[in-house]
Every structure is written in structure tokens, then in C-alpha cells.
Design a protein around this motif. Structure first.
Motif, short mmCIF file in Angstrom:
data_model
loop_
_atom_site.label_atom_id
_atom_site.label_comp_id
_atom_site.label_asym_id
_atom_site.label_seq_id
_atom_site.Cartn_x
_atom_site.Cartn_y
_atom_site.Cartn_z
N UNK A 1 9.10 -70.19 62.97
CA UNK A 1 7.82 -69.29 63.71
C UNK A 1 7.02 -70.81 64.11
N UNK A 2 6.76 -71.05 64.95
CA UNK A 2 6.20 -71.64 65.62
C UNK A 2 3.96 -70.60 65.34
N UNK A 3 3.41 -71.42 64.48
CA UNK A 3 1.60 -71.41 64.85
C UNK A 3 1.22 -71.97 65.16
N UNK B 1 15.70 -67.31 70.68
CA UNK B 1 14.20 -67.83 70.82
C UNK B 1 13.69 -66.41 71.21
N UNK B 2 12.59 -66.50 71.03
CA UNK B 2 11.20 -65.99 71.43
C UNK B 2 10.31 -66.74 71.46
N UNK B 3 9.61 -66.79 73.08
CA UNK B 3 8.27 -66.47 73.25
C UNK B 3 6.74 -66.25 73.74
N UNK B 4 6.02 -67.39 74.37
CA UNK B 4 4.85 -66.56 73.73
C UNK B 4 4.53 -65.42 74.41
N UNK B 5 4.75 -65.70 76.06
CA UNK B 5 4.12 -64.40 77.71
C UNK B 5 5.24 -63.27 77.51
N UNK C 1 4.93 -66.01 68.95
CA UNK C 1 4.84 -65.44 69.01
C UNK C 1 4.16 -63.57 69.02
N UNK C 2 3.35 -64.36 68.90
CA UNK C 2 1.98 -63.01 68.65
C UNK C 2 0.36 -63.33 69.15
N UNK C 3 0.82 -65.05 70.19
CA UNK C 3 -0.91 -65.20 70.31
C UNK C 3 -1.03 -64.75 71.20
N UNK C 4 -0.12 -64.08 72.30
CA UNK C 4 -1.29 -63.14 73.84
C UNK C 4 -0.93 -61.67 73.30
N UNK D 1 2.52 -54.53 76.11
CA UNK D 1 2.77 -56.45 75.35
C UNK D 1 2.93 -56.18 74.04
N UNK D 2 3.13 -55.26 72.82
CA UNK D 2 3.68 -55.57 72.10
C UNK D 2 5.28 -54.93 71.46
N UNK D 3 5.36 -53.93 72.56
CA UNK D 3 6.82 -53.07 73.17
C UNK D 3 8.03 -54.36 73.58
N UNK D 4 7.05 -55.36 74.47
CA UNK D 4 7.96 -56.11 75.86
C UNK D 4 8.19 -57.32 74.79
N UNK D 5 7.51 -57.76 73.59
CA UNK D 5 7.40 -58.55 72.92
C UNK D 5 9.43 -57.82 72.10
N UNK D 6 8.84 -56.74 71.61
CA UNK D 6 9.49 -56.51 70.61
C UNK D 6 11.50 -56.23 71.66
N UNK D 7 11.59 -56.19 72.35
CA UNK D 7 12.46 -56.11 73.50
C UNK D 7 12.95 -57.69 74.27
N UNK D 8 11.83 -58.63 74.23
CA UNK D 8 12.60 -60.03 73.60
C UNK D 8 12.58 -60.37 72.55
#
Lengths: 625, 288
Positions: A214-216, A97-101, A185-188, A161-168
């Protein structure tokens, strides 16, 4: 279930208990399947049940949420009734799972390597520490973090921020799951970063064969990322089909309305967005029949009495039959698709008049705490002019200084340097009494309709507040004016006695606009007035602002991060980047012939609800450093 | 997580009009139990003259009479005074002290917090003042105040009020700082409202909820402080009973006459438990 089917959801029902004890049916009778390696988008507005559905898959429902009925079959194993031990073996290992923020989802005291090590160890991957470290570096490399081996020892704050989402995403992939569930995953993230993350998710799907759910809320994201789409409304699935088909030939009236409400980058300046009338249903008091019936132009009597099943729709010209399913009585008998997006309707609006507001070389610097606090230049020599009856759109990504500019223009903060003129008068640093008169002519509409209204006051009191502050009218006169303003923004006069919490997001934003209009300002600064709203409501609010401008001759500053909506409402656009205006011009000119490389990058990244095949080849545009 | 409908934050509101959080809190099981306990103790204190049957200072009976002695249902103390009367009047004295001292402390604390909200320099000054009060342990403060004013009711009230000032002051100051940055406060300023009006009409009402919880918490602390001061002999002057002084008197007889200590102990426990339950119920409800 055939071998290619990975996940099958049957008749899922999820219920929450509201604070007053009422049952809220967030998800009702949702059924769908996900095949191995498939990409499936679940799209819907707030309250549609899309996130609840995703969380229910791995039984991660928050608070009082519980699965009331239905099955979640992962390779035949029912997760809806599985025990805690079984769920542990599924979470992370089979469903990632990957979340929003991404800003709050990483523990600030642990390094990226430690995060990944933990994820790997939880699933028994890697024999020893060294093996896990090597795998962690591989994963970081897989998600496109340059120099992965060296960055394992960096802490979250050292990543963007983008790199953190990559880590997640890398963490979610550590257990080599069969399906990756990504909840907004990209809303923030900013549009340019969103584009990179969506590309990454697509690449990972192709390279590792991991299915993607993907939820969006964003049709543009759907178009860029997934082959199949599930449209949700009021807790149920209303349409299910291939993305290309649904985006161009929607069958359900809600899907068609949603698509029509999405602002298109191709729509020229001065055209009207089409919204969906009304507001989403209250899930605590659902009635029989189709949840969308109350807002639907095609609704018939049976739509209000019987809930339509999700059934295959007849083939339409240009399509093989049976690929799209829709939960709609009229759609089941119709042989032509609904229009995906009506042609833009031009609005007749008067030509802008004389210049009312001039800013020259505005500067604003924020200082961090302490003697050696880092200084941040939020505004760096910003100059602009604004005429009566004109809309100046300001676009930029987070941190570009657009909100600071709004606050400086509305005199919420003073500027550090430069001059600000209002109707020829220098109002850069007005004395207290002068500030009071200046504020009367410059009012502001805020981004967050939840935070910008005092929860303790009624709508009437909130709107009357500026009248009181500027000493306009007596008690009875103010009450009359409040009533007038409520009607002006499209609310019932009776709304004056209700508190903000009893209004929906769009209605609250109307109250915010009524408050700003109360002292009859000549300039209205709107700071992201629609970014917290759902697409169908956004169109209503944008339309309201445009009408008010036409009727009252207001000068509007319209700040947003979404270029498409800015183009449609603005006469001129200013593009901000790192505290500077990098480009200004008429709205159509900036969007069609961008001069600055940053504007080009923004335009290229803007997600359009057009199936990927129709998109031009992605240009190799990088954000200039 | 995105804005999913059922979470309270998204405002999918109930069929009935939402109840005020304080009323909802007091209607919960926790709140009701607390209310009953506190009401019992308060009634006992209020009705002391009717229920006691003896004067709390009358020494005419046999000393250390056991429980159930005719005319002395709770027995008598070492000086032959009726324990029921001493317990009831002691409760009355305690309640008198805490309902005076805690609101006084709250009022002063809030005034300091408002002062701190005016200007950063004043803020620093007020903060250091709070630190100064907090630097003294409660009992040292109590001894110092009594040394100056002599023992009695007034010093006890003052000590409790003084000790409570930083708690309320810091809480309200924090609330003001948070609420001041909220968008609705900015909206009010841009809407032309004066600083005073923004503070009183917009910020204070939204920052006040935690104070109500703090009052309930402070009342329990006040019960302890009063008890401790009387126990040490720096509180209300004998022979007037308070819960603390009766308890202090009972210590030498704990093994021979345990009922001597039981009365004040049970009363203090009921009062503190009741107030804590109310505080907890309020806290849960306003955090919703």
C-alpha cells in the motif's frame, strides 16, 4: 530467496528525463522484500519516489521513466528485464493494481459486470460467459457491494466513490494475484469511506492471503492497514520495520519529524504543530550523502559526504533487536529511540474580541443544465458568527458545502437567501462599489497553491495585484509593501521576481497568503489551505497562519476535512453535513464530546498514526443517511 | 498517480532557467525544418523583383519552352511568359494575401470572443453568428463574396478573413471559459480586481497560447483557399500571377509539359508543410 518471500527488490534505480534533458533520479538503490500474505506500507511525501517504486514493480512507469539498475524478483523471475509477453502474464494475474482516483478509472459506458468480465477474460478465468458472470458477482460480493448480482448491470455513475474503488479492487482481484499494489487508494475519498476501504483491504488480505503493498502519504493510513512499513525520502528507503515499532519508536530523524508533524486528534485546541524545517530535495541535483541531511537536526559531517546504508539499528529498550533498519549514521549507534510525538506546545494567543462577521440562514442552490436540471442545495440555512482574533474551523466531507460557504463569505459568489453582516453592516448583496470596499476587508486563501496563482505573473506582481485593485500606494510604495509582505510570510524579498513555477507547494501557499494579507483585511477565509501540502509543510503553513492571527488580530475561517488539524488551530468548530451546520462548539468540546452522530462518525474514521493495538475498538458508527 | 517528483507538473525544474515555450518550439528539429521551408518561400517572394529577370506578364518569348531553356530556367507558359518570374511573383502575391487576411480574421474572431465573454445573451448571439459563417462551405462563401465585389485581391482577403473568424473566435471563447473558472481568476476577483482587469491581465494571457498555433494552421488553410479561388477564376485578376492561377493554367498541359505545374505545386507544398511543422512544434511545446 526463501519460499515465503514473494517479491524481492534489489538495488532498484529509476530515472526520468526532465523536459530540459536533465536526469531526475526518482528512485535510488531501493531494496526490500515482501513475503506471501504480508501487508507492507510504503509511506513518504510527494517526490519521495513511493509511487514510482510501485509502478516500477510491474514496469508501468509513465513517460520517460526507465529502470536504470536493479532487479525486481517475483518468485525468482526478474521483471526488470522481462519481455512484453512475460510482463503481460504477470500484470493482473500475479500483481494486481489499484489506483488513486476511482472516479476516472472506470469506463463510463461499460457496466460493472463488463469491467469484471474483461478482467476475468484477460486472465483466462471462467469457461464461458455465464461462469464469468457468476464469478463477477462473487467478486463484487467479496468487496462488499450489497446485492452484487443485481448490480452487475449498473454503470459506474450509479455507484458512489467508495463503491467504485471497491469495484476497482474487485477487478484487481479477478486474476487472483499474489500481491495487490494499491497506490494511494483512499486519498481521493472521504475519511469515513477511507476507513471502510482500509477495512476491506485488511479483510481481503486475511481471507484470500493476497499480499498487500500500500502506497500512501498518510501515517494514519499506515497505522490502520499494514503490519510493516517502509519510509521513503528523496528516492531512497530511510527506515523499514514493523509498523508498531516505527510509529512509536522511530529511528530515522525524518520518520520522527514526519510523525511529529502529523496533527493528532488528541492534541487540544491552541497548540502548535511541529513541522520539519526546509523543503524536500530537488531530485535533479542530488549531492552525495544523506538526502535528509540539510533538514536534519542531528546531521553530522559524515551525513553530508557519505550516503548511509539501510542497516539494522541497535535494539532499544522494550524491543527485540534487529527488527528495524534505518539509513542513518547517527541512528546506527544510538540505543534509545527518537521521540515519536513531542507533547503539544500551547501557544499564547489573545482572547477573541468583538464579532466582525455574522451570517444568518445563508442559502445557496446550484441548478443543473436544462429545464429539468437537477438542483443541488449547497447551503441550507447556515448561520455563524466570527469574532476578531478568533479562528472558526469548519469541517465536513466533500459535498458538504464548505467550499461554497467559503466563497459566499468571501463574496466570490452571492448567496441566494439569508443575510451576511460585516461589522454590523448588511453586505448580503452589495452594490458594485460597496462590493469593492467589502472585498478589501474579507480576503481568501485557496486550496490549490498551483491553480490559485497566475502562472504568467511574478510573485511580486501577484501580491501587488490587490494593492493595485484597491488603489493602495504608488509604485514605489507598493514595491515596499510587497517586500514587507514577503518577509511577513517567511519568504526572501528577492522572491518577488520569480514566477510561481519556481516555488515549492508550501512556498506558493505563502505567496497566496501574502496576497490575501496585502489589503489588510479583517477577515481571512482559508479554504482547505493545507490539504494539498505535505504533512511536514502543512505544519509550517498552519503555524504561519496562527502567528499572523496573533500579530494582526485577524478573524480566521479555517476550512478543512481533517478534524485533527482543525482542532489544533481553531477556537470553535462548526461541523457541516449536506449544506447544514450540524454541530458547533468550542474545538475541544466538539472533539471530546460530540453531540451529533455525524460528528461521531467523522471522529471515529479519522486515521491516527497510532498502531492498531493502541486504538480503541472501532465503534459501530454509520454515517446517518 | 500521486505527485511523483519527475513529472513536469510537479515543477521539479531544470538547472537552467526555463526557456519560453515558443523559442523552445522553434528550436526543435520540427520547428527548425518548418522555419527553413517557410523562410525559403518567403525569401523567394520578397526577392522576386531581383531574382525573376523577366516581367511576369511579358509575353515576348516562345510559348511552352522546356526546362533549362537559356534565359528561362523553368521554361515558359502557354502564352510565352517566363515561368520562374510567374512563380516568384505568384508566391509574392500569395504571401501578401495570407499575411493580410489571417491576422484580420484572427483579430475579428478575438473581438467577437471578447464580446461573447461579456454576457450569456451576447455569447449565444455570437455563437449563432459563428454557426452561420460555418454553415456556408468556404467556396460558396467565396463565390458569394466575389459575386458582390467582383474578382480581385480584396475579395480573396475578405473571404479568407471571414472564414477564419469562427476558428479564432471559438478557440478564444473556449479558452476564456476554461480560464475564468480557474482558481487564480477567482482569487483575482476576491482580491478586488475589476472585471476588465481580470479579463485582460489574468485570463487573456493564459488563453492566448492556442491562438498562436491556430495562426500557423490558418495560414496553411489560407494558402489553399487562395489557390482554390484562383483555380476557379474568382481570385486575383489575370494577368497577375498567383500560385493558384499558374496551377489552373497548367492543367491542360499536364501530360506535355509537367514542369509547368511542378513549380507552384512544390512551392505550395513547401509553404504548407513548413507552416504545419511550425504549428505542430508550437502545439507540442505549449501543451507541456
Amino acid at each position: 530467496m526463501t519460499a515465503s518471500e514473494l517479491l524481492e527488490v534489489r538495488g532498484l534505480d529509476v530515472e526520468f528525463t526532465a523536459p530540459d534533458g536533465a536526469a531526475v533520479r526518482a528512485v535510488r538503490d531501493v531494496s526490500f522484500t515482501l513475503r506471501r500474505g504480508e501487508t507492507l506500507a510504503v509511506v513518504g511525501e510527494s517526490g519521495s519516489g513511493k509511487s514510482t517504486t510501485a509502478l516500477a514493480l510491474a514496469r508501468m512507469l509513465p513517460g520517460t521513466g526507465r529502470i536504470r539498475a536493479g532487479q525486481v524478483l517475483l518468485d525468482g523471475q526478474d521483471l526488470a528485464t522481462a519481455g512484453p509477453q512475460e510482463l503481460r502474464q504477470v500484470r493482473g494475474a500475479r500483481i494486481g493494481m489499484v489506483f488513486q482516483d476511482p472516479m476516472t478509472a472506470l469506463n463510463p459506458v461499460l457496466t460493472a459486470g463488463a469491467h469484471l468480465d474483461e478482467a476475468l477474460r484477460a486472465h483466462g478465468r471462467g469457461r464461458d460467459k455465464a461462469a464469468r458472470r457468476a464469478r463477477a458477482a462473487e467478486l463484487l460480493d467479496l468487496v462488499g457491494i450489497p446485492d452484487a448480482g443485481a448490480r452487475l448491470d449498473d454503470h459506474p455513475h450509479q455507484f458512489s466513490g467508495g463503491q467504485r474503488q471497491r469495484i476497482l479492487i474487485a477487478m484487481a482481484l479477478a486474476g487472483e494475484p499474489d500481491v495487490l499494489v494499491a497506490d494511494e487508494p483512499t486519498t481521493a475519498l472521504d475519511a469515513t469511506v477511507q476507513d471502510q476501504i482500509l477495512t476491506l483491504l485488511g479483510d481481503l488480505n486475511r481471507r484470500t492471503g493476497t499480499a498487500l503493498l500500500l502506497i500512501t502519504h498518510d501515517m494514519g493510513v499506515v497505522a490502520r492497514s499494514c503490519a510493516r512499513v517502509l519510509v521513503m525520502y528523496g528516492g531512497t528507503v530511510v527506515e523499514d520495520g514493523p509498523t508498531a515499532e516505527v510509529l512509536t519508536r522511530p529511528r530515522h530523524p525524518y520518520t520522527a519529524g514526519l510523525l511529529a508533524a502529523v496533527p493528532r486528534l488528541s492534541a487540544p485546541s491552541g497548540t502548535r504543530l511541529t513541522g520539519i524545517p526546509g523543503a524536500p530535495p530537488d531530485l535533479a541535483r542530488l549531492t552525495e550523502g544523506c538526502a535528509f541531511a540539510a533538514r536534519c537536526a542531528l546531521a553530522e559531517d559524515r551525513c553530508r559526504t557519505a550516503t548511509p546504508p539501510l542497516a539494522p539499528t541497535p535494539a532499544v529498550p522494550g524491543e527485540e533487536s534487529g527488527t528495524v533498519r534505518a539509513a542513518c549514521w547517527p541512528a546506527a549507534e544510538r540505543h534509545e529511540p527518537l521521540p515519536a510525538a513531542p507533547p503539544p506546545v500551547p501557544i499564547d494567543r489573545p482572547r477573541p474580541g468583538a464579532v466582525v462577521l455574522t451570517a444568518e440562514k445563508l442559502g445557496k442552490t446550484y441548478r443543473g443544465r436544462g429545464r429539468r436540471g437537477r438542483t443541488v442545495t449547497a447551503l441550507d440555512g447556515v448561520s455563524l458568527t466570527l469574532a476578531a482574533g478568533e479562528t472558526l474551523g469548519i469541517v465536513g466531507e466533500s459535498g458538504s458545502g464548505k467550499s461554497t460557504l467559503a466563497r459566499v463569505l468571501a463574496h466570490a459568489h452571492p448567496s441566494d437567501s439569508g443575510t451576511l453582516r460585516l461589522g454590523g453592516r448588511d453586505v448580503t448583496r452589495p452594490a458594485r462599489r460597496e462590493l469593492h470596499t467589502v472585498r478589501r476587508s474579507v480576503q481568501m486563501v485557496f486550496q490549490d497553491p498551483y491553480a490559485s496563482l497566475n502562472p504568467r505573473m511574478t510573485a511580486g506582481e501577484i501580491i501587488a495585484e490587490p494593492l493595485h485593485a484597491f488603489g493602495i500606494g504608488d509604485r514605489a510604495g507598493r514595491a515596499r509593501r510587497v517586500e514587507e509582505l514577503l518577509l511577513l510570510v517567511g519568504l526572501e524579498p528577492g522572491a518577488a521576481h520569480r514566477r510561481p513555477r519556481s516555488f515549492s507547494g508550501g512556498q506558493r501557499q505563502r505567496i497566496g497568503i501574502a496576497r490575501a494579507l496585502a489589503p489588510e483585511p479583517s477577515v481571512l477565509v482559508c479554504d482547505e489551505p493545507v490539504s494539498a501540502l505535505d504533512v511536514s509543510v502543512q505544519a509550517q503553513i498552519v503555524g504561519l497562519l496562527t502567528d499572523l492571527q496573533r500579530d494582526l488580530g485577524l478573524a480566521l475561517i479555517f476550512i478543512a476535512h481533517d478534524l485533527a488539524v482543525v482542532r489544533q488551530v481553531s477556537h470553535r468548530i462548526a461541523v457541516m453535513h449536506r449544506g447544514r451546520i450540524v454541530e458547533t462548539g468550542t474545538a475541544d468540546e466538539v472533539c471530546e464530546n460530540p453531540a451529533d452522530p455525524y460528528t461521531r462518525a467523522l471522529l471515529a474514521a479519522a486515521p491516527e498514526p497510532v498502531p492498531a493495538a493502541h486504538l480503541p475498538r472501532p465503534r459501530n458508527t454509520q454515517v446517518p443517511a | 498517480m500521486t505527485a511523483t517528483a519527475p513529472l513536469p507538473a510537479t515543477g521539479k525544474r531544470p538547472r537552467t532557467a526555463p526557456r519560453h515555450p515558443y523559442r523552445a518550439a522553434l528550436a526543435s528539429a520540427r520547428g527548425r525544418t518548418g522555419l527553413v521551408l517557410v523562410a525559403l518561400v518567403v525569401l523567394a517572394g520578397l526577392l522576386a523583383p531581383l531574382l525573376a529577370g523577366h516581367s511576369p506578364t511579358d509575353q515576348s518569348s516562345q510559348s511552352l519552352a522546356p526546362l533549362g531553356t537559356p534565359g528561362h530556367p523553368l521554361g515558359t507558359d502557354d502564352l510565352g511568359r517566363d515561368l520562374l518570374a510567374r512563380l516568384l511573383y505568384g508566391t509574392r502575391a500569395d504571401l501578401g494575401i495570407i499575411v493580410l487576411s489571417v491576422p484580420l480574421g484572427a483579430l475579428l474572431g478575438c473581438l467577437f470572443a471578447l464580446l461573447a465573454a461579456v454576457h450569456p445573451v451576447l455569447d449565444t448571439a455570437v455563437q449563432r453568428l459563428f454557426d452561420l459563417v460555418l454553415a456556408f462551405p468556404g467556396l460558396i462563401l467565396a463565390l458569394a463574396v466575389t459575386a458582390i465585389l467582383g474578382p480581385g485581391r480584396l475579395p480573396v482577403v475578405l473571404v479568407i478573413a471571414l472564414a477564419e473568424i469562427p476558428a479564432f473566435g471559438r478557440l478564444l471563447r473556449g479558452g476564456i471559459l476554461v480560464e475564468r473558472e480557474r482558481e487564480y481568476a477567482t482569487a483575482a476577483r476576491v482580491g478586488g480586481s475589476s472585471r476588465i482587469r481580470v479579463l485582460t491581465r489574468h485570463i487573456l494571457p493564459n488563453a492566448a497560447d492556442p491562438l498562436v498555433v491556430q495562426i500557423a494552421v490558418s495560414l496553411t488553410v489560407a494558402v489553399f483557399v487562395e489557390g482554390a479561388m484562383s483555380f476557379l477564376g474568382v481570385g486575383v485578376r489575370p494577368p497577375q500571377p498567383t500560385l493558384g492561377s499558374v496551377l489552373s493554367q497548367s492543367v491542360p498541359y499536364l501530360s506535355d509539359a509537367p514542369h509547368f505545374a511542378a513549380g507552384p505545386l512544390i512551392t505550395v507544398t513547401a509553404l504548407v508543410l513548413g507552416l504545419s511543422l511550425i504549428a505542430e512544434a508550437l502545439n507540442r511545446e505549449i501543451r507541456r
